[in-house]
Each structure stands twice: as C-alpha cells, then as structure tokens.
Design a protein around this motif. Structure first.
Motif, mmCIF file in Angstrom:
data_model
loop_
_atom_site.group_PDB
_atom_site.id
_atom_site.type_symbol
_atom_site.label_atom_id
_atom_site.label_comp_id
_atom_site.label_asym_id
_atom_site.label_seq_id
_atom_site.Cartn_x
_atom_site.Cartn_y
_atom_site.Cartn_z
ATOM 1 N N THR A 98 32.199 -20.147 -39.174
ATOM 2 C CA THR A 98 32.306 -19.207 -40.289
ATOM 3 C C THR A 98 31.038 -18.353 -40.349
ATOM 4 O OG1 THR A 98 31.272 -20.650 -41.928
ATOM 5 C CG2 THR A 98 33.655 -20.898 -41.616
ATOM 6 N N ASN A 99 31.022 -17.408 -41.228
ATOM 7 C CA ASN A 99 29.857 -16.557 -41.443
ATOM 8 C C ASN A 99 28.919 -17.238 -42.453
ATOM 9 O OD1 ASN A 99 28.101 -14.464 -41.393
ATOM 10 N ND2 ASN A 99 29.388 -13.035 -42.508
ATOM 11 N N CYS A 100 28.379 -18.389 -42.081
ATOM 12 C CA CYS A 100 27.536 -19.172 -42.988
ATOM 13 C C CYS A 100 26.056 -19.114 -42.615
ATOM 14 C CB CYS A 100 28.022 -20.626 -43.031
ATOM 15 S SG CYS A 100 27.939 -21.468 -41.443
ATOM 16 N N LEU A 101 25.718 -18.296 -41.631
ATOM 17 C CA LEU A 101 24.325 -18.131 -41.225
ATOM 18 C C LEU A 101 23.848 -16.737 -41.624
ATOM 19 C CD1 LEU A 101 24.493 -19.670 -37.627
ATOM 20 C CD2 LEU A 101 23.955 -20.817 -39.778
ATOM 21 N N PRO A 102 22.548 -16.535 -41.728
ATOM 22 C CA PRO A 102 22.049 -15.198 -42.053
ATOM 23 C C PRO A 102 22.458 -14.184 -40.980
ATOM 24 C CG PRO A 102 20.306 -16.826 -42.258
ATOM 25 C CD PRO A 102 21.477 -17.510 -41.624
ATOM 26 N N GLY A 103 22.649 -12.969 -41.380
ATOM 27 C CA GLY A 103 23.012 -11.926 -40.428
ATOM 28 C C GLY A 103 24.470 -12.028 -40.011
ATOM 29 N N ASP A 104 24.738 -11.635 -38.790
ATOM 30 C CA ASP A 104 26.108 -11.605 -38.283
ATOM 31 C C ASP A 104 26.484 -12.841 -37.471
ATOM 32 O OD1 ASP A 104 26.462 -9.118 -39.420
ATOM 33 O OD2 ASP A 104 25.837 -8.053 -37.612
ATOM 34 N N GLU A 105 25.591 -13.813 -37.372
ATOM 35 C CA GLU A 105 25.867 -14.993 -36.560
ATOM 36 C C GLU A 105 26.850 -15.925 -37.254
ATOM 37 O OE1 GLU A 105 22.623 -16.960 -34.478
ATOM 38 O OE2 GLU A 105 21.300 -15.432 -35.320
ATOM 39 N N LEU A 106 27.670 -16.558 -36.429
ATOM 40 C CA LEU A 106 28.600 -17.567 -36.936
ATOM 41 C C LEU A 106 27.989 -18.944 -36.751
ATOM 42 C CD1 LEU A 106 31.968 -16.205 -35.480
ATOM 43 C CD2 LEU A 106 31.048 -15.909 -37.793
ATOM 44 N N GLY A 107 28.331 -19.851 -37.654
ATOM 45 C CA GLY A 107 27.848 -21.218 -37.571
ATOM 46 C C GLY A 107 28.857 -22.153 -38.183
ATOM 47 N N ALA A 143 23.965 -18.659 -47.254
ATOM 48 C CA ALA A 143 23.519 -18.933 -45.886
ATOM 49 C C ALA A 143 23.193 -20.411 -45.783
ATOM 50 C CB ALA A 143 22.315 -18.082 -45.533
ATOM 51 N N CYS A 144 24.195 -21.207 -45.514
ATOM 52 C CA CYS A 144 24.010 -22.651 -45.390
ATOM 53 C C CYS A 144 24.916 -23.128 -44.271
ATOM 54 C CB CYS A 144 24.342 -23.361 -46.696
ATOM 55 S SG CYS A 144 24.016 -25.137 -46.620
ATOM 56 N N GLY A 145 24.359 -23.246 -43.095
ATOM 57 C CA GLY A 145 25.167 -23.655 -41.963
ATOM 58 C C GLY A 145 24.305 -24.105 -40.805
ATOM 59 N N VAL A 147 19.682 -25.448 -35.316
ATOM 60 C CA VAL A 147 19.063 -24.777 -36.453
ATOM 61 C C VAL A 147 19.975 -24.962 -37.662
ATOM 62 C CG1 VAL A 147 18.227 -22.592 -37.375
ATOM 63 C CG2 VAL A 147 17.949 -23.108 -34.949
ATOM 64 N N LEU A 148 19.427 -25.497 -38.734
ATOM 65 C CA LEU A 148 20.176 -25.805 -39.952
ATOM 66 C C LEU A 148 19.597 -24.967 -41.089
ATOM 67 C CD1 LEU A 148 19.354 -28.723 -38.349
ATOM 68 C CD2 LEU A 148 21.324 -29.368 -39.695
ATOM 69 N N TRP A 149 20.313 -23.925 -41.479
ATOM 70 C CA TRP A 149 19.832 -23.002 -42.506
ATOM 71 C C TRP A 149 20.024 -23.584 -43.895
ATOM 72 C CZ3 TRP A 149 16.969 -18.725 -42.303
ATOM 73 C CH2 TRP A 149 16.762 -18.166 -41.034
ATOM 74 N N ASN A 150 18.909 -23.612 -44.640
ATOM 75 C CA ASN A 150 18.871 -24.057 -46.036
ATOM 76 C C ASN A 150 19.308 -25.506 -46.210
ATOM 77 O OD1 ASN A 150 17.791 -21.634 -47.156
ATOM 78 N ND2 ASN A 150 19.765 -20.698 -46.731
ATOM 79 N N TRP A 151 18.957 -26.333 -45.248
ATOM 80 C CA TRP A 151 19.170 -27.780 -45.330
ATOM 81 C C TRP A 151 17.833 -28.446 -45.643
ATOM 82 C CZ3 TRP A 151 23.223 -30.961 -42.537
ATOM 83 C CH2 TRP A 151 24.421 -30.254 -42.415
ATOM 84 N N PRO A 152 17.879 -29.626 -46.285
ATOM 85 C CA PRO A 152 16.646 -30.415 -46.454
ATOM 86 C C PRO A 152 16.185 -30.954 -45.096
ATOM 87 C CG PRO A 152 18.418 -31.202 -47.896
ATOM 88 C CD PRO A 152 19.029 -30.246 -46.929
#
Length: 191
Positions: free
Chosen positions: A40-49, A70-72, A160-165
């Motif tokens: 899905t589009n859950c990463l910053p920018g146009d990247e899918l994650g 942005a959480c992916g 890379v885990l965006w906005n994860w602890p």
C-alpha cells in the motif's frame, strides 16, 4: 515532531543474494502477522510498503505500533549507508583513535576525519572498498569492524520501518535466524 524510522542493516548479505533474502524476510513477517500482505501507499513519498499487521507489537519494545499516514515497512535491496541524523563518533579497530567533535559546530570533526567519510561515500557510490582508513594510524579496516555510535552500517539489504518504535531483541534474534545467522545493526532516527 517529524517522521522517524527504524532501520535494520544486514551486514552479511551479498548483493547477488539480497533479493532472495528480502523475499524470505517479507514472507516471514507476513506469516507472523507483523506486516500485512498487500503493498500500500504507507511509506513517505511514492514508495509502496507493507502496513503493520495484527501482531506488529510482537516485534517492538512498546505495546503497539501507532498507525498513521506514513507507517509501514519496506525492504531496500541496494548498496546503502545506514546512519542516524545525530552526530556520530567512530573508533578505529586497529589503534583505538576516536573521532572527536570540536567545540564549534556539529560537523567540526569531519575536517580531520574526512578520509573516513570519503571512504563511506565512495563505497556508497560503488567506487570504494567496504573499509575505511584511520587518519591516525593509516590502517584500513572493514566498516563493520569500526565501533561507531550511534550505529552506522554499510549493507546491500536493509529493512526500514517508518514510524515504528525500536525493535525488540527477541525479534531481532529471530530475524537474524531467518537470514541464516547474519549480523544485524539497527537504529532509529528522526527526519
């Protein structure tokens, strides 16, 4: 407060095996319920994650992964230098010399230690070896042999885990096992 991400670099993955290992990791994460199966589009920018799965909290040090725009999770299968935004110090494994920040500005030590940074940039650009030279003793040592804090890693495979602890040690041990016992380096940075 801005976005942040946790990165995990595989120090032992060779370029020719990175794609296969990335697939193995994503299958394992999905099977464990750490991530969902669809991109899905859950990463910053146009990247899918992959967005967090129902059991994402099993991977982290906190009780949950807070969902947001942005959480992916994404895999990086390329030559990368992973580092934190904070000022870092490096200690030579041969002589013990350490980069020391000066009292004027956050990047002052880079003037004396520019050759080490040049080596990192050359490796990232595909023109240098996976090692850095010490400006004190002149010895060249593999980047993974240097003691660098906060961590810096050079790798061909990264998670890379965006906005994860921060990730929990048991999870990292399992991830290493999935990767065949590879050495992992991890850190969290804010952008």
């Amino acid at each position: 407060m801005g976005d942040a991400y946790v990165w995990v670099a595989d120090l032992d993955a060779r370029p020719e095996e990175a794609a296969v290992l990335a697939g193995r990791v994503m299958d394992w994460l999905e099977h464990r319920g750490i991530v969902q199966g669809e991109l899905t589009n859950c990463l910053p920018g146009d990247e899918l994650g992959r967005p967090p799965g129902p059991h994402a909290a099993r991977a982290v040090t906190e009780n949950e992964v807070a969902l947001g725009a942005a959480c992916g999770v994404g895999m990086e299968i390329e030559r990368r230098v992973y580092l934190c935004a904070d000022l870092w110090t490096a200690t030579c494994p041969a002589c013990g010399a350490t980069t020391e920040p000066a009292d004027r500005g956050p990047d002052m030590w880079t003037r004396a230690w520019a050759p080490l940074l040049d080596d990192l940039y050359a490796w990232f650009g595909g023109t240098g070896p996976g090692s850095g030279v010490c400006v004190r003793c002149g010895e060249r040592s593999g980047f993974s042999d240097w003691t660098i804090h906060p961590p810096v890693a050079v790798a061909h495979l990264g998670l890379v885990l965006w906005n994860w602890p921060l990730l929990a040690e048991p999870f990292l041990a399992e991830l290493s096992a999935v990767l065949g016992g590879h050495r992992l380096v991890t850190a969290r940075t804010t952008v």
